[in-house]
Design a protein around this motif. Structure first.
Motif, PDB file in Angstrom:
ATOM      1  N   GLY A  52       4.091   5.287   7.804  1.00  0.00           N
ATOM      2  CA  GLY A  52       3.263   4.700   6.746  1.00  0.00           C
ATOM      3  C   GLY A  52       3.593   3.240   6.518  1.00  0.00           C
ATOM      4  N   ARG A  53       4.865   2.931   6.510  1.00  0.00           N
ATOM      5  CA  ARG A  53       5.276   1.533   6.346  1.00  0.00           C
ATOM      6  C   ARG A  53       4.785   0.702   7.522  1.00  0.00           C
ATOM      7  NH1 ARG A  53      11.497   2.144   4.092  1.00  0.00           N
ATOM      8  NH2 ARG A  53      10.898   2.346   1.892  1.00  0.00           N
ATOM      9  N   GLY A  54       4.934   1.227   8.716  1.00  0.00           N
ATOM     10  CA  GLY A  54       4.476   0.493   9.897  1.00  0.00           C
ATOM     11  C   GLY A  54       2.984   0.195   9.812  1.00  0.00           C
ATOM     12  N   ALA A  55       2.212   1.172   9.361  1.00  0.00           N
ATOM     13  CA  ALA A  55       0.764   0.963   9.215  1.00  0.00           C
ATOM     14  C   ALA A  55       0.474  -0.094   8.150  1.00  0.00           C
ATOM     15  CB  ALA A  55       0.075   2.284   8.862  1.00  0.00           C
ATOM     16  N   SER A  56       1.213  -0.067   7.049  1.00  0.00           N
ATOM     17  CA  SER A  56       1.016  -1.074   5.989  1.00  0.00           C
ATOM     18  C   SER A  56       1.368  -2.470   6.483  1.00  0.00           C
ATOM     19  CB  SER A  56       1.874  -0.734   4.764  1.00  0.00           C
ATOM     20  OG  SER A  56       1.440   0.450   4.162  1.00  0.00           O
ATOM     21  N   TYR A  57       2.458  -2.575   7.232  1.00  0.00           N
ATOM     22  CA  TYR A  57       2.867  -3.882   7.749  1.00  0.00           C
ATOM     23  C   TYR A  57       1.835  -4.400   8.750  1.00  0.00           C
ATOM     24  CZ  TYR A  57       7.378  -2.386   5.782  1.00  0.00           C
ATOM     25  OH  TYR A  57       8.374  -1.933   4.963  1.00  0.00           O
ATOM     26  N   ALA A  58       1.319  -3.495   9.582  1.00  0.00           N
ATOM     27  CA  ALA A  58       0.281  -3.889  10.549  1.00  0.00           C
ATOM     28  C   ALA A  58      -0.985  -4.319   9.825  1.00  0.00           C
ATOM     29  CB  ALA A  58      -0.017  -2.733  11.497  1.00  0.00           C
ATOM     30  N   GLU A  59      -1.296  -3.666   8.722  1.00  0.00           N
ATOM     31  CA  GLU A  59      -2.484  -4.041   7.939  1.00  0.00           C
ATOM     32  C   GLU A  59      -2.341  -5.467   7.396  1.00  0.00           C
ATOM     33  OE1 GLU A  59      -5.148  -2.332   4.207  1.00  0.00           O
ATOM     34  OE2 GLU A  59      -3.221  -1.413   4.668  1.00  0.00           O
ATOM     35  N   VAL A  60      -1.147  -5.817   6.956  1.00  0.00           N
ATOM     36  CA  VAL A  60      -0.904  -7.191   6.488  1.00  0.00           C
ATOM     37  C   VAL A  60      -1.146  -8.175   7.624  1.00  0.00           C
ATOM     38  CG1 VAL A  60       0.908  -8.810   5.756  1.00  0.00           C
ATOM     39  CG2 VAL A  60       0.650  -6.617   4.594  1.00  0.00           C
ATOM     40  N   MET A  61      -0.623  -7.872   8.802  1.00  0.00           N
ATOM     41  CA  MET A  61      -0.796  -8.783   9.931  1.00  0.00           C
ATOM     42  C   MET A  61      -2.260  -8.870  10.342  1.00  0.00           C
ATOM     43  SD  MET A  61       2.123 -10.059  10.185  1.00  0.00           S
ATOM     44  CE  MET A  61       1.838 -11.084  11.604  1.00  0.00           C
ATOM     45  N   MET A 102      -8.903 -12.116   2.477  1.00  0.00           N
ATOM     46  CA  MET A 102      -7.912 -12.272   1.409  1.00  0.00           C
ATOM     47  C   MET A 102      -7.830 -10.999   0.563  1.00  0.00           C
ATOM     48  SD  MET A 102      -6.539 -14.992   2.171  1.00  0.00           S
ATOM     49  CE  MET A 102      -5.487 -15.401   0.809  1.00  0.00           C
ATOM     50  N   ARG A 103      -8.975 -10.374   0.296  1.00  0.00           N
ATOM     51  CA  ARG A 103      -8.955  -9.101  -0.447  1.00  0.00           C
ATOM     52  C   ARG A 103      -8.228  -8.031   0.367  1.00  0.00           C
ATOM     53  NH1 ARG A 103     -14.097 -10.976  -2.158  1.00  0.00           N
ATOM     54  NH2 ARG A 103     -15.144  -9.908  -0.450  1.00  0.00           N
ATOM     55  N   MET A 104      -8.469  -8.008   1.666  1.00  0.00           N
ATOM     56  CA  MET A 104      -7.796  -7.042   2.540  1.00  0.00           C
ATOM     57  C   MET A 104      -6.281  -7.263   2.506  1.00  0.00           C
ATOM     58  SD  MET A 104      -8.520  -6.556   6.591  1.00  0.00           S
ATOM     59  CE  MET A 104      -7.458  -5.577   7.631  1.00  0.00           C
ATOM     60  N   LEU A 105      -5.864  -8.513   2.494  1.00  0.00           N
ATOM     61  CA  LEU A 105      -4.441  -8.831   2.442  1.00  0.00           C
ATOM     62  C   LEU A 105      -3.845  -8.391   1.104  1.00  0.00           C
ATOM     63  CD1 LEU A 105      -1.955 -10.024   3.730  1.00  0.00           C
ATOM     64  CD2 LEU A 105      -2.741 -12.301   3.047  1.00  0.00           C
ATOM     65  N   ARG A 106      -4.551  -8.617   0.010  1.00  0.00           N
ATOM     66  CA  ARG A 106      -4.052  -8.164  -1.302  1.00  0.00           C
ATOM     67  C   ARG A 106      -3.889  -6.647  -1.332  1.00  0.00           C
ATOM     68  NH1 ARG A 106      -7.584 -12.084  -3.605  1.00  0.00           N
ATOM     69  NH2 ARG A 106      -9.089 -10.449  -4.048  1.00  0.00           N
ATOM     70  N   ARG A 107      -4.860  -5.902  -0.784  1.00  0.00           N
ATOM     71  CA  ARG A 107      -4.752  -4.436  -0.729  1.00  0.00           C
ATOM     72  C   ARG A 107      -3.549  -4.023   0.107  1.00  0.00           C
ATOM     73  NH1 ARG A 107     -10.237  -4.655   0.185  1.00  0.00           N
ATOM     74  NH2 ARG A 107      -9.916  -4.188   2.377  1.00  0.00           N
ATOM     75  N   ILE A 112       2.143  -1.885   0.542  1.00  0.00           N
ATOM     76  CA  ILE A 112       3.571  -2.100   0.799  1.00  0.00           C
ATOM     77  C   ILE A 112       4.368  -1.900  -0.480  1.00  0.00           C
ATOM     78  CG2 ILE A 112       5.319  -3.820   1.423  1.00  0.00           C
ATOM     79  CD1 ILE A 112       3.336  -4.887   3.483  1.00  0.00           C
ATOM     80  N   ARG A 113       3.828  -2.355  -1.604  1.00  0.00           N
ATOM     81  CA  ARG A 113       4.533  -2.142  -2.872  1.00  0.00           C
ATOM     82  C   ARG A 113       4.737  -0.652  -3.137  1.00  0.00           C
ATOM     83  NH1 ARG A 113       6.083  -6.579  -4.892  1.00  0.00           N
ATOM     84  NH2 ARG A 113       4.776  -8.394  -5.056  1.00  0.00           N
ATOM     85  N   SER A 115       4.893   1.816  -0.709  1.00  0.00           N
ATOM     86  CA  SER A 115       5.764   2.467   0.273  1.00  0.00           C
ATOM     87  C   SER A 115       7.123   1.790   0.390  1.00  0.00           C
ATOM     88  CB  SER A 115       5.083   2.525   1.645  1.00  0.00           C
ATOM     89  OG  SER A 115       4.904   1.223   2.169  1.00  0.00           O
ATOM     90  N   GLY A 116       7.213   0.546  -0.074  1.00  0.00           N
ATOM     91  CA  GLY A 116       8.476  -0.144  -0.123  1.00  0.00           C
ATOM     92  C   GLY A 116       8.941  -0.665   1.225  1.00  0.00           C
ATOM     93  N   PRO A 117      10.063  -1.234   1.244  1.00  0.00           N
ATOM     94  CA  PRO A 117      10.840  -1.644   0.084  1.00  0.00           C
ATOM     95  C   PRO A 117      10.235  -2.886  -0.589  1.00  0.00           C
ATOM     96  CG  PRO A 117      11.950  -2.344   2.088  1.00  0.00           C
ATOM     97  CD  PRO A 117      10.738  -1.549   2.501  1.00  0.00           C
ATOM     98  N   GLU A 118      10.683  -3.152  -1.772  1.00  0.00           N
ATOM     99  CA  GLU A 118      10.118  -4.250  -2.573  1.00  0.00           C
ATOM    100  C   GLU A 118      10.259  -5.599  -1.875  1.00  0.00           C
ATOM    101  OE1 GLU A 118       7.999  -5.689  -5.792  1.00  0.00           O
ATOM    102  OE2 GLU A 118       8.412  -3.613  -5.276  1.00  0.00           O
ATOM    103  N   GLU A 119      11.340  -5.769  -1.103  1.00  0.00           N
ATOM    104  CA  GLU A 119      11.531  -7.039  -0.386  1.00  0.00           C
ATOM    105  C   GLU A 119      10.382  -7.304   0.589  1.00  0.00           C
ATOM    106  OE1 GLU A 119      13.996  -4.617  -0.367  1.00  0.00           O
ATOM    107  OE2 GLU A 119      15.232  -5.509  -1.933  1.00  0.00           O
TER     108      GLU A 119
END
Length: 184
Positions: A52-61, A102-107, A112-113, A115-119
């Motif tokens: 899940g984290r990997g998918a969230s990080y990929a979504e940011v990229m 930009m909306r996609m990046l905010r989502r 990530i918030r 699934s964490g971690p907060e950093e």
């Protein structure tokens, strides 16, 4: 009689010992099985969290790359001297095309918030902020193309550093990259 009592007692102790050993063995086997099941469940949960984290990080990229493409269009339009005071319809359309990224990046940051971690959420937020600064520079009508280009180059350098920090953080969290954490 003493010998027969001793033999009966020895047999009784032998049976009790065997029964006790069997019960203790069954209890220990049950306990080991429960510990194994619990460990397997924890491993599966960690695997799901990691995925899940990997998918969230990929979504940011992905969102960041979409935004980069929209900024490239804006810079190209400015290079071709289509200024904010120029064809307003085209300029407004380019601006509108940048906003979904930009909306996609905010989502993605919110994912990530959760699934964490907060950093990592903070690093993703830094990417968003860097992109917003670049966005503002690209649409700053007060800047000539040369001024905008110079400022965009400075912002791009900072953006690349922030993106590298995000990638290093993701690699650290996912356990598939550097062993050191990036400076936040």
């Amino acid at each position: 009689m003493n010998e027969s009592i001793a033999a009966v007692m020895a047999a009784f102790i032998g049976v009790a010992g065997a029964l006790g050993g069997t019960l203790l063995g069954a209890w220990m086997q049950r306990r080991a099985t429960l510990e194994q099941i619990t460990a397997q469940e924890r491993a599966e949960q960690r695997g799901q969290l990691r995925a899940g984290r990997g998918a969230s990080y990929a979504e940011v990229m992905d969102a960041t790359e979409r935004f980069i493409a929209s900024l490239d269009d804006i810079v190209a339009a400015r290079r071709d001297r289509i200024t904010p005071s120029g064809p307003a319809q085209q300029w407004a359309q380019m601006r509108e095309e940048s906003l979904p990224a930009m909306r996609m990046l905010r989502r993605a940051i919110w994912n990530i918030r959760m699934s964490g971690p907060e950093e990592m959420a903070d690093l993703a937020r830094n990417l968003y902020d860097a992109n917003m600064r670049r966005f503002k520079v690209a649409f700053d009508a007060a800047l000539s193309f040369k001024e905008m280009d110079e400022e965009m180059n400075r912002q791009n350098t900072e953006f690349r550093r922030i993106r590298a920090d995000f990638v290093a953080g993701a690699q650290h969290v996912l356990g598939n990259g550097t062993a050191t954490r990036p400076a936040a």
